[in-house]
Scaffold this motif. Structure first.
Motif, PDB file in Angstrom:
ATOM      1  N   ARG A  68     -32.891 -27.429  58.260  1.00  0.00           N
ATOM      2  CA  ARG A  68     -31.453 -27.344  58.522  1.00  0.00           C
ATOM      3  C   ARG A  68     -30.965 -28.546  59.334  1.00  0.00           C
ATOM      4  O   ARG A  68     -29.843 -29.037  59.140  1.00  0.00           O
ATOM      5  N   LYS A  69     -31.812 -29.032  60.238  1.00  0.00           N
ATOM      6  CA  LYS A  69     -31.451 -30.172  61.086  1.00  0.00           C
ATOM      7  C   LYS A  69     -31.851 -31.517  60.465  1.00  0.00           C
ATOM      8  O   LYS A  69     -31.663 -32.563  61.076  1.00  0.00           O
ATOM      9  N   GLU A  70     -32.432 -31.452  59.272  1.00  0.00           N
ATOM     10  CA  GLU A  70     -32.862 -32.651  58.541  1.00  0.00           C
ATOM     11  C   GLU A  70     -33.852 -33.486  59.349  1.00  0.00           C
ATOM     12  O   GLU A  70     -33.797 -34.713  59.363  1.00  0.00           O
ATOM     13  N   ILE A  71     -34.785 -32.806  60.005  1.00  0.00           N
ATOM     14  CA  ILE A  71     -35.870 -33.459  60.747  1.00  0.00           C
ATOM     15  C   ILE A  71     -37.105 -33.478  59.858  1.00  0.00           C
ATOM     16  O   ILE A  71     -37.510 -32.437  59.322  1.00  0.00           O
ATOM     17  N   THR A  72     -37.703 -34.650  59.691  1.00  0.00           N
ATOM     18  CA  THR A  72     -38.835 -34.776  58.768  1.00  0.00           C
ATOM     19  C   THR A  72     -40.106 -35.318  59.413  1.00  0.00           C
ATOM     20  O   THR A  72     -41.181 -35.189  58.826  1.00  0.00           O
ATOM     21  N   ASN A  73     -40.017 -35.921  60.596  1.00  0.00           N
ATOM     22  CA  ASN A  73     -41.201 -36.536  61.209  1.00  0.00           C
ATOM     23  C   ASN A  73     -41.981 -35.511  62.043  1.00  0.00           C
ATOM     24  O   ASN A  73     -42.205 -35.665  63.237  1.00  0.00           O
ATOM     25  N   TYR A  74     -42.398 -34.449  61.362  1.00  0.00           N
ATOM     26  CA  TYR A  74     -43.144 -33.387  62.034  1.00  0.00           C
ATOM     27  C   TYR A  74     -44.040 -32.697  61.012  1.00  0.00           C
ATOM     28  O   TYR A  74     -43.826 -32.780  59.797  1.00  0.00           O
ATOM     29  N   ASP A  75     -45.043 -31.997  61.518  1.00  0.00           N
ATOM     30  CA  ASP A  75     -45.852 -31.074  60.725  1.00  0.00           C
ATOM     31  C   ASP A  75     -46.014 -29.791  61.523  1.00  0.00           C
ATOM     32  O   ASP A  75     -45.882 -29.794  62.758  1.00  0.00           O
ATOM     33  N   THR A  76     -46.316 -28.710  60.845  1.00  0.00           N
ATOM     34  CA  THR A  76     -46.665 -27.469  61.535  1.00  0.00           C
ATOM     35  C   THR A  76     -48.085 -27.083  61.165  1.00  0.00           C
ATOM     36  O   THR A  76     -48.562 -27.390  60.072  1.00  0.00           O
ATOM     37  N   LEU A  77     -48.757 -26.404  62.079  1.00  0.00           N
ATOM     38  CA  LEU A  77     -50.127 -25.974  61.832  1.00  0.00           C
ATOM     39  C   LEU A  77     -50.417 -24.713  62.638  1.00  0.00           C
ATOM     40  O   LEU A  77     -50.264 -24.707  63.865  1.00  0.00           O
ATOM     41  N   ALA A  78     -50.809 -23.646  61.950  1.00  0.00           N
ATOM     42  CA  ALA A  78     -51.221 -22.419  62.629  1.00  0.00           C
ATOM     43  C   ALA A  78     -52.666 -22.583  63.083  1.00  0.00           C
ATOM     44  O   ALA A  78     -53.563 -22.781  62.256  1.00  0.00           O
ATOM     45  N   CYS A  79     -52.888 -22.527  64.378  1.00  0.00           N
ATOM     46  CA  CYS A  79     -54.242 -22.700  64.898  1.00  0.00           C
ATOM     47  C   CYS A  79     -54.334 -22.124  66.307  1.00  0.00           C
ATOM     48  O   CYS A  79     -53.334 -21.782  66.939  1.00  0.00           O
ATOM     49  N   ASP A  80     -55.558 -22.033  66.789  1.00  0.00           N
ATOM     50  CA  ASP A  80     -55.869 -21.497  68.109  1.00  0.00           C
ATOM     51  C   ASP A  80     -55.975 -22.656  69.095  1.00  0.00           C
ATOM     52  O   ASP A  80     -56.745 -23.602  68.880  1.00  0.00           O
ATOM     53  N   VAL A  81     -55.205 -22.592  70.165  1.00  0.00           N
ATOM     54  CA  VAL A  81     -55.218 -23.668  71.157  1.00  0.00           C
ATOM     55  C   VAL A  81     -56.587 -23.839  71.797  1.00  0.00           C
ATOM     56  O   VAL A  81     -56.924 -24.924  72.294  1.00  0.00           O
ATOM     57  N   CYS A  82     -57.403 -22.798  71.768  1.00  0.00           N
ATOM     58  CA  CYS A  82     -58.736 -22.889  72.372  1.00  0.00           C
ATOM     59  C   CYS A  82     -59.746 -23.578  71.454  1.00  0.00           C
ATOM     60  O   CYS A  82     -60.900 -23.774  71.835  1.00  0.00           O
ATOM     61  N   ALA A  83     -59.302 -23.943  70.251  1.00  0.00           N
ATOM     62  CA  ALA A  83     -60.156 -24.682  69.312  1.00  0.00           C
ATOM     63  C   ALA A  83     -59.245 -25.573  68.468  1.00  0.00           C
ATOM     64  O   ALA A  83     -59.109 -25.369  67.262  1.00  0.00           O
ATOM     65  N   LEU A  84     -58.630 -26.549  69.097  1.00  0.00           N
ATOM     66  CA  LEU A  84     -57.666 -27.400  68.401  1.00  0.00           C
ATOM     67  C   LEU A  84     -58.355 -28.224  67.311  1.00  0.00           C
ATOM     68  O   LEU A  84     -59.376 -28.871  67.573  1.00  0.00           O
ATOM     69  N   PRO A  85     -57.818 -28.241  66.085  1.00  0.00           N
ATOM     70  CA  PRO A  85     -58.461 -28.939  64.960  1.00  0.00           C
ATOM     71  C   PRO A  85     -58.068 -30.410  64.879  1.00  0.00           C
ATOM     72  O   PRO A  85     -57.670 -30.901  63.827  1.00  0.00           O
ATOM     73  N   PHE A  86     -58.204 -31.119  66.007  1.00  0.00           N
ATOM     74  CA  PHE A  86     -57.825 -32.527  66.060  1.00  0.00           C
ATOM     75  C   PHE A  86     -58.962 -33.344  66.679  1.00  0.00           C
ATOM     76  O   PHE A  86     -59.733 -32.833  67.497  1.00  0.00           O
ATOM     77  N   GLU A  87     -59.024 -34.605  66.296  1.00  0.00           N
ATOM     78  CA  GLU A  87     -60.012 -35.509  66.865  1.00  0.00           C
ATOM     79  C   GLU A  87     -59.700 -35.787  68.332  1.00  0.00           C
ATOM     80  O   GLU A  87     -58.558 -35.620  68.794  1.00  0.00           O
ATOM     81  N   ASN A  88     -60.712 -36.222  69.059  1.00  0.00           N
ATOM     82  CA  ASN A  88     -60.504 -36.649  70.442  1.00  0.00           C
ATOM     83  C   ASN A  88     -59.461 -37.759  70.500  1.00  0.00           C
ATOM     84  O   ASN A  88     -59.368 -38.594  69.590  1.00  0.00           O
TER      85      ASN A  88
END
Length: 281
Positions: A95-115
């Motif tokens: 609705r706000k025409e924002i495109t520079n983002y992604d969403t991801l359902a995940c657990d903060v205690c096991a973040l699926p990102f590299e260091n």
């Protein structure tokens, strides 16, 4: 993660998915009065246009979407445990025409990102519900780049949050509910002075600071306050589901009396107080 913490995580996921329709219904109202918390998080993070930012427990999209408007050459990853909440965030972004983002359902205690992936991390009103708060803080530290910044908001003490105590205070008194276990997820789990600052220290953050933000929930009428709490405040809904109609009616009228007593102008503007905690890697 030990079994008890896994159970807390699954319970939280179920709760927030269940209440996501209510959060969608009240999104504009809620995001309006929560905006000062997000604004202070954003101010403290001193964002640059090229930053890559992680918004943890982003719910229906804030402050992540506001951050996306600042990091125009960067990107925001909005995470939440509940996919139902993130769907609202995606709809808000469209609705706000924002495109520079992604969403991801995940657990903060096991973040699926590299260091060392992110320049900054925002987390508005998430820590109170994390199964293992120290593990969550350490995970955030892990995925931050050297010199990266983090800012989170948690609710202050109950005496500064009439919006959160008006209904539950009456419910607890009327129904004589047992006290939750020590350390259980809830609004005021992180309210003790210095609680999150100490947690940040344990996780290795430095240059930690705290800023108090106060304001009011502009309900307008006590009926609006009652409807809001019955749609999105999980402990209220859970407790009232166990009450018969006569008890519910009694509780409702007593909540109205308490609100009128505190807000005699009939505007039902209920106080809130939060703390924004900032740290650096």
């Amino acid at each position: 993660m030990e079994l008890q913490l896994e159970q807390i995580r699954e319970q939280q996921k179920e709760t927030w998915n269940k209440f996501s329709p209510g959060w969608r219904k009240w999104d504009s109202f809620t995001m309006n009065w929560l905006k000062p918390l997000g604004d202070e998080i954003i101010r403290s993070l001193q964002l640059k246009p090229t930053d890559t930012v992680l918004d943890v427990a982003g719910g229906t999209g804030e402050p992540g979407l506001s951050i996306a408007r600042i990091v125009t050459q960067g990107k925001v990853i909005i995470t939440d445990l509940a996919e139902g909440m993130l769907q609202v965030a995606r709809d808000n972004a469209a609705r706000k025409e924002i495109t520079n983002y992604d969403t991801l359902a995940c657990d903060v205690c096991a973040l699926p990102f590299e260091n060392e992936t992110f320049d900054a991390i925002s987390c508005r009103l998430g820590f109170m519900y994390f199964p293992d708060m120290l593990l969550a803080a350490k995970e955030m530290m892990r995925v931050l780049k050297p010199g990266g910044r983090i800012a989170t908001a948690v609710w202050g003490t109950p005496d500064k949050n009439f919006w959160g105590t008006a209904a539950m205070g009456v419910i607890n008194k009327t129904m004589q509910l047992p006290a939750p276990p020590p350390g259980a997820p809830g609004l005021f789990r992180c309210a003790s002075p210095g609680f999150i600052a100490h947690l940040f220290q344990q996780a290795g953050f430095k240059n930690i600071s705290e800023t108090e933000v106060t304001g009011q929930v502009p309900c307008g009428t006590k009926e609006t306050y009652w409807d809001f709490t019955n749609d999105v405040v999980a402990p209220v809904v859970a407790a009232l589901s166990k009450a018969d109609q006569a008890t519910k009616d009694k509780i409702k009228q007593e909540v109205f009396r308490v609100v009128d007593e505190r807000c005699p102008d009939n505007q039902a503007a209920l106080d809130y107080g939060a703390v924004i905690i900032y740290g650096e890697k």
